[in-house]
Enzyme design. Structure first.
Site, PDB file in Angstrom:
ATOM      1  CG  HIS A   1      44.507   9.468  -9.645  1.00 52.63           C
ATOM      2  ND1 HIS A   1      45.227   9.679 -10.804  1.00 52.63           N
ATOM      3  CD2 HIS A   1      44.100   8.168  -9.688  1.00 52.63           C
ATOM      4  CE1 HIS A   1      45.249   8.571 -11.509  1.00 52.63           C
ATOM      5  NE2 HIS A   1      44.582   7.634 -10.866  1.00 52.63           N
TER       6      HIS A   1
ATOM      7  N   GLY B   1      48.360  21.097 -30.613  1.00 52.61           N
ATOM      8  CA  GLY B   1      48.092  22.259 -29.784  1.00 52.61           C
ATOM      9  C   GLY B   1      49.338  23.063 -29.485  1.00 52.61           C
ATOM     10  N   PRO B   2      49.181  24.156 -28.740  1.00 48.57           N
ATOM     11  CG  PRO B   2      48.371  25.740 -27.228  1.00 48.57           C
ATOM     12  CD  PRO B   2      47.925  24.604 -28.112  1.00 48.57           C
TER      13      PRO B   2
ATOM     14  N   GLY C   1      45.689  22.955 -18.160  1.00 45.58           N
ATOM     15  CA  GLY C   1      46.806  22.023 -18.211  1.00 45.58           C
ATOM     16  C   GLY C   1      46.873  21.381 -19.588  1.00 45.58           C
TER      17      GLY C   1
END
Length: 608
Positions: free
Chosen positions: A82, A163-164, A172
């Protein structure tokens, strides 16, 4: 109003269930969030989890799961069939009951902000929560998968929403979104051949199929493939037997006959208008928001059409099922039943139940459980296994109140004991619920008689409304008993200091206001029960006239009883403007109730 939201996080782990168990425990530890389904896949190396509950607990459970996944899953070691780009790969919120898509988009943004801030994981928002149109499609956001992230995160156009903007090798990224409810639905066939199921799947799925002609058997796929041949002036229509001589001629035929834009049809199938020599002629399937494939389930000994309904408000399960039944008969294939995989929203089941009741000429104004059972039986949902509405229908109205669920004798005994609750408020709600139930009965009895066909629609509409009023009043039986919880809590607050006394007094006032609104709602519903009774009493089945009369009496008793309980609470409230407004509304309700009660009694007496 209860709010129920579904959250379906997908984790990039489907082989080591000891890791998944830690994630599942993090979900189970959140009170109010119910873990209802866990679906691991070894080949995909992915586990799909379903959480339902009120928004705040579900958001908390999702956060804790993402946090645990970041600890136990290392994306540097992940492989599977997947597509994926994060330890928690996707995490969509889905509206179920009392929640809008806009709410779910907000929940996604709130969770994404927290994940980025507290866990330091890059977050993308997708689908209905996307802040940029190019991020609506999950496939576009995930293109290149985990391996593309080091380069992708350095590009300005792929800066995370939260986030960064840097590559975190172990986790990930997390993609959080909001989408419509996806119903996983299988249609069972009386055949073991996968190609038979595939043949039907191609007809119903939005993506459609290749056009064929002159089938050798009743199965459409046995036919010869039809192709465009511009060099020979052969431009076949996908939807009928017309063959045009040019692109423009076929485009005009599409527009004039079907209201379709031929160029848009080609684009839908990713076909180049300038490069159609020997290209397949393709046509769309019957249903939008429908994906379908055929497969064989050895343990069932039959083939199934495996269907994903990505928006049941656009395409319903019963519409797809009836199309499969109709097309199957044409091709010598019988549908034996169907299967819901996981859960299905109550709204979808109610619509299916109403569809089959109406189709058979039966009234839709029956108890919710009966409506759902009609759908279960009509769709053959017990064909290959059990189907329990309490477990499989998400958002199914269930009254868990101890009073409403009591045996009649036990409830009467409980009322008779020397305790202040349950008291008059609960009994007023019970009286109103019985009134609505009786009026529904009278309406349904009248609806069933052919000689009353002139009031057929009216009676069904009243019965449907009565069921709603009845269910609301049944809920109120227990709600009235619980109404003073806030008052009692406020009275127990400390009162040693002046500040504490002020806070306590304000809390008691607020508590009494909230307690007053409960019997006020009961009174509103009882008044509506009176209105509904008045609608049917003049034109109902003669043999049911006394039932209508009793319904009127019960509604009147419930209305007056509920108003008594409102008035007794008003004496404890110091907010004069608020009290005067409520009293004015009560006077209007009593006036209308007295008029309706008198009119009902006059009609009943005139017919006796």
């Amino acid at each position: 109003m209860n709010q129920i939201v579904e959250c379906v996080p997908n984790f990039s782990e489907g082989r080591d269930m000891s890791k998944m168990e830690k994630i599942l425990e993090a979900i189970r530890d959140v009170a109010g969030a119910e873990l209802i389904d866990v679906d691991p896949g070894a080949e995909t190396n992915r586990t799909v989890v379903t959480i339902v509950g009120a928004p705040e607990p579900v958001k908390e459970a999702a956060f804790q799961a993402i946090a645990m996944a970041a600890q136990v899953i290392d994306m540097r070691e992940h492989s599977g069939a997947h597509a994926r780009h994060g330890a928690t790969d996707v995490c969509p919120f889905v509206p179920v009951d009392g929640v809008t898509m806009e709410d779910c988009a907000r929940f996604a943004a709130e969770l994404g902000e927290r994940v980025g801030r507290e866990l330091g994981i890059p977050v993308y928002l997708y689908d209905q929560a996307a802040k940029r149109p190019e991020r609506r499609s999950l496939a576009d956001v995930r293109r290149g998968e985990y391996e593309a992230l080091p380069d992708k995160l350095g590009k300005p156009e792929w800066e995370p929403d939260f986030g960064p903007a840097e590559f975190i090798p172990q986790t990930g990224v997390v993609t959080i979104g909001a989408r419509e409810f996806l119903i996983a639905y299988n249609v069972n066939l009386n055949t073991r051949y996968k190609e038979h199921a595939t043949d039907l799947a191609f007809d119903i799925r939005e993506a459609g199929r290749i056009v064929r002609t002159d089938p050798k058997t009743p199965i459409y796929m046995s036919g010869r493939i039809v192709r465009y041949e511009p060099s020979k002036g052969i431009w076949p229509c996908a939807y009928d037997d017309t063959i045009c001589g040019s692109f423009d001629e076929l485009a005009a035929h599409y527009q004039d006959t079907y209201g379709l834009n031929f160029a848009e049809e080609l684009a839908f199938f990713d076909q180049d208008p300038e490069n159609l020599e020997r290209a397949y002629v393709q046509k769309r399937g019957l249903f939008k928001e429908c994906r379908a494939v055929g497969w064989v389930i050895p343990e069932y000994g039959r083939a199934q059409i495996s269907i994903n309904l990505t928006n049941f408000k656009v395409t319903s399960a019963h519409d797809v099922l009836e199309a499969c039944r109709r097309i199957g008969v044409e091709r010598g294939i019988l549908v034996t039943g169907s299967e819901v995989v996981g859960v299905i929203p109550f709204q979808a089941m109610r619509e299916s139940g109403h569809y089959y009741l109406q189709r058979s000429g039966a009234s839709r104004g029956i108890p919710i459980g009966d409506v759902v059972e009609s759908a279960i039986q009509s769709m053959g949902l017990r064909d290959i296994g059990e189907f329990e509405a309490e477990k499989s229908v998400l958002g199914m109205p269930i009254n868990n109140g101890p009073l409403a669920n009591s045996v009649v004798k036990d409830l009467v005994d409980e009322v008779s004991r020397p305790t202040p609750a349950p008291g008059g408020g609960s009994i007023a709600a019970l009286a109103g619920s019985l009134s609505a139930a009786l009026t529904s009965m009278v309406s349904n009895l009248t609806h069933a008689k052919p000689k009353f066909h002139e009031v057929h629609q009216k009676m069904e509409a009243v019965a449907i409304s009565c069921q709603e009023v009845k269910d609301q009043l049944v809920q109120a039986i227990d709600a009235d008993t619980d109404a003073f919880n806030d008052v009692i809590t406020a009275m127990r607050m400390p009162k040693e200091t002046k500040a504490q006394q002020t806070t306590r007094k304000a809390a008691i006032e607020t508590g009494y206001k909230e307690a007053t609104l409960v019997p006020l709602e009961t009174a509103k519903h009882c008044l509506e029960a009176l209105r509904l009774c008045r609608l049917v009493v003049s034109s109902c089945l003669p043999s049911a006239i006394t039932d209508a009369g009793v319904a009127g009496l019960m509604a009147r008793a419930g209305l007056v009883g509920a108003i008594y309980n409102v008035k007794v609470n008003l004496g404890e409230i110091e907010d004069a403007a608020w009290v005067n407004d409520i009293r004015s509304r009560l006077d209007d309700m009593l006036d209308e109730g007295s008029r309706l009660d008198a009119e009902i009694a006059e009609v009943v007496n005139s017919k006796l």
